[in-house]
Write a protein that holds these residues in place. Structure first.
Motif, mmCIF file in Angstrom:
data_model
loop_
_atom_site.group_PDB
_atom_site.id
_atom_site.type_symbol
_atom_site.label_atom_id
_atom_site.label_comp_id
_atom_site.label_asym_id
_atom_site.label_seq_id
_atom_site.Cartn_x
_atom_site.Cartn_y
_atom_site.Cartn_z
ATOM 1 N N TYR A 1 0.826 -1.207 0.000
ATOM 2 C CA TYR A 1 0.000 0.000 0.000
ATOM 3 C C TYR A 1 0.860 1.257 0.000
ATOM 4 O O TYR A 1 0.497 2.266 -0.619
ATOM 5 C CB TYR A 1 -0.946 0.000 1.208
ATOM 6 C CG TYR A 1 -2.265 0.645 0.883
ATOM 7 C CD1 TYR A 1 -3.201 -0.021 0.111
ATOM 8 C CD2 TYR A 1 -2.566 1.921 1.317
ATOM 9 C CE1 TYR A 1 -4.409 0.568 -0.219
ATOM 10 C CE2 TYR A 1 -3.774 2.520 0.998
ATOM 11 C CZ TYR A 1 -4.692 1.836 0.226
ATOM 12 O OH TYR A 1 -5.877 2.429 -0.111
ATOM 13 N N TYR B 1 0.801 4.261 -3.115
ATOM 14 C CA TYR B 1 0.659 5.711 -2.986
ATOM 15 C C TYR B 1 1.905 6.440 -3.482
ATOM 16 O O TYR B 1 1.811 7.523 -4.058
ATOM 17 C CB TYR B 1 0.369 6.089 -1.535
ATOM 18 C CG TYR B 1 -0.219 7.479 -1.398
ATOM 19 C CD1 TYR B 1 -1.530 7.725 -1.787
ATOM 20 C CD2 TYR B 1 0.536 8.542 -0.906
ATOM 21 C CE1 TYR B 1 -2.076 8.999 -1.679
ATOM 22 C CE2 TYR B 1 -0.005 9.816 -0.798
ATOM 23 C CZ TYR B 1 -1.312 10.032 -1.188
ATOM 24 O OH TYR B 1 -1.849 11.285 -1.094
ATOM 25 N N LYS C 1 1.579 6.929 -7.034
ATOM 26 C CA LYS C 1 0.607 7.977 -7.343
ATOM 27 C C LYS C 1 1.241 9.365 -7.278
ATOM 28 O O LYS C 1 1.000 10.226 -8.127
ATOM 29 C CB LYS C 1 -0.562 7.911 -6.359
ATOM 30 C CG LYS C 1 -1.615 6.871 -6.662
ATOM 31 C CD LYS C 1 -2.856 7.166 -5.825
ATOM 32 C CE LYS C 1 -3.921 6.105 -5.997
ATOM 33 N NZ LYS C 1 -3.660 4.915 -5.199
ATOM 34 N N THR D 1 -7.021 -1.719 -3.168
ATOM 35 C CA THR D 1 -7.653 -1.367 -1.890
ATOM 36 C C THR D 1 -8.846 -2.256 -1.556
ATOM 37 O O THR D 1 -8.906 -2.811 -0.449
ATOM 38 C CB THR D 1 -8.057 0.112 -1.878
ATOM 39 O OG1 THR D 1 -6.899 0.922 -2.112
ATOM 40 C CG2 THR D 1 -8.661 0.490 -0.534
ATOM 41 N N ASN E 1 -0.033 5.055 3.436
ATOM 42 C CA ASN E 1 -0.106 6.159 2.477
ATOM 43 C C ASN E 1 0.765 7.320 2.919
ATOM 44 O O ASN E 1 1.614 7.827 2.170
ATOM 45 C CB ASN E 1 -1.553 6.652 2.335
ATOM 46 C CG ASN E 1 -2.335 5.862 1.318
ATOM 47 O OD1 ASN E 1 -1.818 4.930 0.714
ATOM 48 N ND2 ASN E 1 -3.577 6.221 1.132
ATOM 49 N N SER E 2 0.527 7.750 4.145
ATOM 50 C CA SER E 2 1.236 8.928 4.650
ATOM 51 C C SER E 2 2.625 8.589 5.159
ATOM 52 O O SER E 2 3.570 9.354 4.962
ATOM 53 C CB SER E 2 0.415 9.590 5.767
ATOM 54 O OG SER E 2 -0.038 8.629 6.699
ATOM 55 N N SER F 1 4.968 8.205 2.317
ATOM 56 C CA SER F 1 5.133 9.479 1.623
ATOM 57 C C SER F 1 6.181 10.358 2.305
ATOM 58 O O SER F 1 6.896 11.108 1.639
ATOM 59 C CB SER F 1 3.795 10.225 1.553
ATOM 60 O OG SER F 1 2.865 9.476 0.798
ATOM 61 N N TYR G 1 1.520 15.200 5.329
ATOM 62 C CA TYR G 1 1.545 13.743 5.473
ATOM 63 C C TYR G 1 1.691 13.329 6.940
ATOM 64 O O TYR G 1 1.188 12.278 7.351
ATOM 65 C CB TYR G 1 2.667 13.141 4.629
ATOM 66 C CG TYR G 1 2.371 13.198 3.143
ATOM 67 C CD1 TYR G 1 1.374 12.394 2.587
ATOM 68 C CD2 TYR G 1 3.071 14.057 2.298
ATOM 69 C CE1 TYR G 1 1.093 12.453 1.232
ATOM 70 C CE2 TYR G 1 2.794 14.122 0.941
ATOM 71 C CZ TYR G 1 1.804 13.308 0.413
ATOM 72 O OH TYR G 1 1.519 13.368 -0.938
ATOM 73 N N ASN H 1 -8.117 12.486 5.885
ATOM 74 C CA ASN H 1 -7.899 11.123 5.400
ATOM 75 C C ASN H 1 -8.137 10.032 6.447
ATOM 76 O O ASN H 1 -8.759 9.014 6.134
ATOM 77 C CB ASN H 1 -6.493 10.996 4.813
ATOM 78 C CG ASN H 1 -6.354 11.788 3.528
ATOM 79 O OD1 ASN H 1 -6.493 13.006 3.516
ATOM 80 N ND2 ASN H 1 -6.082 11.106 2.430
ATOM 81 N N TYR I 1 -10.432 6.518 6.058
ATOM 82 C CA TYR I 1 -9.955 5.141 6.203
ATOM 83 C C TYR I 1 -10.803 4.385 7.211
ATOM 84 O O TYR I 1 -11.144 3.211 7.007
ATOM 85 C CB TYR I 1 -8.492 5.135 6.666
ATOM 86 C CG TYR I 1 -7.535 5.901 5.795
ATOM 87 C CD1 TYR I 1 -7.775 6.070 4.438
ATOM 88 C CD2 TYR I 1 -6.372 6.465 6.332
ATOM 89 C CE1 TYR I 1 -6.886 6.785 3.635
ATOM 90 C CE2 TYR I 1 -5.475 7.161 5.541
ATOM 91 C CZ TYR I 1 -5.734 7.329 4.204
ATOM 92 O OH TYR I 1 -4.852 8.024 3.420
#
Length: 529
Positions: free
Chosen positions: A81, A85, A88, A179, A206-207, A210, A346, A409, A413
């Motif tokens: 995961y 991201y 992306k 997902t 995700n965060s 990042s 993030y 976010n 989730y």
């Protein structure tokens, strides 16, 4: 199971009610029906917390078993995961290193690159839902990750808008099943009370990823300045190679309980049995589609609350996240600042996700999730107001506004994880997850289009649109909260009128789950909220 079959089961159990209440062998009637569709281990698990309890030895066995699952499964989900991201945001990072200039992007071309990705994601969401219902979802997911690594590598060869759009479209297709597939895999391995914190864990990647990928992108991009390879191309070569290698690992390692190579046959039986109290049916592949459950998914009120919330949230998030780099550049920031100043955003996402995971794990039996979601979205509304209404001279105020929008976010989730707990029926689970992420894509398709080139580089009308979406999303959650409390109370009242005891409801609910009844068909199913 058709709705007629479901009603027949209810009538059958209802006619046995009086016999059960007065029979000294209280649950014999139900037990015989459980044994028709399950093994002895599953029968035992259905009675836990009713008229049987786990022994200390059984508790220790289960604790060690869950730990084994965590060590084998969770690293695969978390890292995958994170890479998803990271791929992306490669487009956003490339903007800081002249991607728009090198590929001759003009007008709304950049917005369309984001829209094209999510449009492809949207179109292929339902087909992938069907594919994962029919074929082993773990292998489907491994192949798609392998494929998107190749696509990100190909992005480094793009020289114009048409080529970029083709690559972004392919990437959207290949990321479509990840997902919803991961959420279904979580339900295939874990009990209801175990699912939320683990789902939140992979969403938090995700965060978390990042934070490091942004710094790595900046380092790679800066190192490539002056070389034969453009900085944004070097970033894509780096991310594509990582994803490709990881896709190979995932293809060989990801599994469901039925096809796991690290479980013995006895452990596979145990893995299935311990989930009977979820009452959601078995999450597996290779089964026929139940069209009654498909139709039910399109008439379930909670699905509409979910999809509307997802659409609104992603329409807002899709806009300001796609254009975050460009908006930050409008503050007068250089390349280094443009990337580094995204790190607090993030960080808010990651800390919020950790908090939500801790909260739901600490209070697993409290129906506070929708209230928590409403509360956590408030800072995002304030942040969008600051970013959209403050003048350019208030740069730090606008920056803080941008950062705290990251609070949005984590509740998203949590809502998606909550849905995995609240949808029963094998086919219905797949359909609802596909519908949810179809609307997720639709939001990301529309959101970037509200950031028109004519309003660059500050895009204030787009920011106002995002704020409106956040506010309406809050109202949707409030309405959902009212409905779900009413629905649970209605079901409780029905059981009281029929004289059904909580113990009987628990065991009957497990039986109906084994028979693949949906949450709407199973009168003993209760929604978490």
């Amino acid at each position: 199971m058709s709705s007629t079959d479901g009603n027949h089961e209810l009538e059958k159990m209802g006619s046995a009610q009086e016999a059960v209440d007065h029979d000294p062998h209280k649950f014999d009637v139900i037990n015989e029906q459980i044994k028709e569709v399950a093994d002895e281990q599953t029968w035992h698990q259905a009675h836990i917390g009713v008229d049987e309890e786990l022994t200390p030895e059984e508790k220790e066995i289960e604790r060690k078993f869950v730990r084994r699952i965590d060590w084998h499964l969770m690293p695969l989900l978390l890292i995958t995961y994170g890479f998803q991201y990271a791929d992306k945001i490669s487009l956003s990072s490339g903007v800081a290193f002249d991607l728009r200039k090198d590929t001759h992007l003009v007008g709304n071309d950049f917005a369309w690159l984001s829209t094209g990705f999510y449009l492809a994601y949207l179109i292929f969401e339902l087909p992938f839902g069907y594919i994962m219902q029919k074929y082993p979802m773990d292998k489907v997911l491994g192949l798609t990750v392998l494929g998107w690594g190749v696509v990100v590598l190909c992005m480094a060869a793009c020289t114009n808008f048409t080529q970029l759009m083709a690559v972004r479209t392919l990437l959207g297709i290949l990321e479509a099943p990840v997902t919803p597939g991961f959420l279904i895999i979580i339900t295939a391995w874990y009990r209801r009370e175990e699912q939320m914190v683990r789902s939140m864990a992979f969403f938090a990647m995700n965060s978390f990823f990042s934070l490091f990928i942004l710094m790595a992108n900046y380092g790679i991009g800066s190192a490539a300045v002056g070389s034969k390879i453009a900085s944004w191309k070097a970033i894509n070569l780096f991310l594509g190679a990582l994803s490709f290698v990881w896709g190979c690992i995932l293809l060989l390692s990801l599994s469901t309980p039925k096809n796991s190579r690290w479980l013995t046959e006895e452990e596979k039986v145990y893995a299935h049995a311990r989930l009977v109290r979820n009452k959601t049916g078995e999450s597996t592949s290779g089964i026929a589609i139940n069209w009654v459950q498909v139709r039910e998914a399109f008439t379930d009120p909670q699905v509409y609350f979910l999809c509307f919330f997802t659409f609104l949230g992603m329409a807002a998030s899709g806009g300001f996240s796609t254009f975050s780099t460009i908006i930050l550049q409008s503050f007068g920031l250089d390349k280094e600042q443009t990337i580094s100043y995204q790190l607090p955003w993030y960080a808010f996402m990651f800390v919020g996700s950790v908090f939500v995971g801790w909260f739901v794990n600490t209070y697993p039996n409290k129906n506070w999730m929708l209230i928590l979601a409403v509360t956590m979205i408030i800072p995002s509304v304030v942040g969008i107001f600051l970013e959209g209404l403050l003048p350019n001279s208030k740069r730090w105020g606008r920056l803080v506004g941008f950062w705290i929008t990251g609070c949005f976010n984590p509740p998203c989730y949590m809502i998606w994880c909550m849905t995995s707990l609240n949808v029963a029926g094998r086919t219905k689970k797949s359909v609802v997850q596909a519908l949810n992420f179809l609307f997720w894509c639709l939001g990301f398709v529309i959101g970037p289009q509200t950031f028109q080139a004519s309003t660059a580089p500050q895009y204030r009308p787009g920011l106002y649109f995002c704020c409106a979406c956040f506010v309406v999303a809050e109202l949707d959650l409030v309405a959902w909260y009212i409905w779900v409390r009413w629905e649970n109370k209605r079901r409780d009242k029905r059981n009281e009128m029929m004289g059904i005891t909580p113990e009987q409801a628990m065991i009957e609910g497990c039986l109906y789950g084994l028979k693949d009844m949906t949450d709407r068909q199973n009168p003993h199913f209760r929604y978490h909220y």
